[in-house]
Design a protein around this motif. Sequence first.
Motif, PDB file in Angstrom:
ATOM      1  N   LEU A  32       0.830  -1.206   0.000  1.00  0.00           N
ATOM      2  CA  LEU A  32       0.000   0.000   0.000  1.00  0.00           C
ATOM      3  C   LEU A  32       0.862   1.252   0.000  1.00  0.00           C
ATOM      4  O   LEU A  32       0.611   2.203  -0.753  1.00  0.00           O
ATOM      5  N   VAL A  36       0.905   4.109  -3.134  1.00  0.00           N
ATOM      6  CA  VAL A  36       0.651   5.536  -2.961  1.00  0.00           C
ATOM      7  C   VAL A  36       1.899   6.352  -3.319  1.00  0.00           C
ATOM      8  O   VAL A  36       1.804   7.438  -3.895  1.00  0.00           O
ATOM      9  N   VAL A 102      -4.938  -3.042  -3.377  1.00  0.00           N
ATOM     10  CA  VAL A 102      -3.667  -2.335  -3.547  1.00  0.00           C
ATOM     11  C   VAL A 102      -3.145  -2.514  -4.971  1.00  0.00           C
ATOM     12  O   VAL A 102      -2.661  -1.564  -5.598  1.00  0.00           O
ATOM     13  N   ILE A 105      -5.034  -0.297  -7.172  1.00  0.00           N
ATOM     14  CA  ILE A 105      -4.509   1.067  -7.072  1.00  0.00           C
ATOM     15  C   ILE A 105      -3.309   1.238  -7.998  1.00  0.00           C
ATOM     16  O   ILE A 105      -3.219   2.212  -8.746  1.00  0.00           O
ATOM     17  N   SER A 130      -4.535   7.152   2.637  1.00  0.00           N
ATOM     18  CA  SER A 130      -3.738   5.922   2.560  1.00  0.00           C
ATOM     19  C   SER A 130      -2.932   5.704   3.835  1.00  0.00           C
ATOM     20  O   SER A 130      -2.764   4.559   4.282  1.00  0.00           O
ATOM     21  N   ALA A 133      -5.319   4.250   6.263  1.00  0.00           N
ATOM     22  CA  ALA A 133      -5.577   2.840   5.965  1.00  0.00           C
ATOM     23  C   ALA A 133      -4.397   1.972   6.365  1.00  0.00           C
ATOM     24  O   ALA A 133      -4.567   0.895   6.956  1.00  0.00           O
ATOM     25  N   ILE A 197      -8.600   2.554  -1.581  1.00  0.00           N
ATOM     26  CA  ILE A 197      -7.945   2.848  -0.305  1.00  0.00           C
ATOM     27  C   ILE A 197      -8.947   2.681   0.838  1.00  0.00           C
ATOM     28  O   ILE A 197      -8.637   2.093   1.879  1.00  0.00           O
TER      29      ILE A 197
END
Length: 233
Positions: A32, A36, A102, A105, A130, A133, A197
């Motif tokens: 994750l 991001v 993820v 994303i 994020s 999370a 997210i």
Amino acid sequence: MSDKHLSSQFDAELNSISTHVLEMGGMVEAQLHQAVYALVNMSLETAHQVIENEARINQMELQIDHEIISTIGRRQPTARDLRFLMAISRTTQNLERAGDEVARIARMVKSIIENGTPRNLPTSELRLASDLAASMLRKTLDSFARLDTTMALAIIKGDDDIDREYDGFLRKLITYMMEDPRTISPSLDLLFLAKSIERVGDHAKNIAEQIIFIVKGEDVRHVPVDKVASVIG
């Protein structure tokens, strides 16, 4: 072989399974952060790394499932130990689904970079959601390691924070789209990304519910927070 020896072997197997769950969770959390980072820094290379690592998370889920099935077949666990193994299985399912989000994303980041999203869109503002999370996931894993129901309850309550961040981000994107119709397509990409997210936070919350199930023997899925608090006491 003595009952004591059998018991110690079983405990070792349960500890091994728990360790593998924590390793899997740690990898999802790291993924994750990378996803991001890829978005904020427009890093195509990092996005590719996240996508490639998805298979490792899937493999870890299969390995843990195999260990659970093998343990149940050989040990025929009592009610409490069986409850623990059931909760472990649900936990790995949620971790795998969080890993899917993820990877989703990362794929959207890849699309955003390749399509040349306007730089003035609020991509950096997704970092707070994020971080929330990832923090939820990290605290959930810590709570799981300690079987800490108080921390699990705090995680369940904290899911609302991510929901508020998502709602705020949605309103901001709507403003961007109204002011400049050219941003509609990339804004929708960011919207779906933000939703992924938010879903990672949902999966962390689901795992926290399993911790309470392990310790208290009460299934608190779909139960209001105040009633979950009463279960913990």
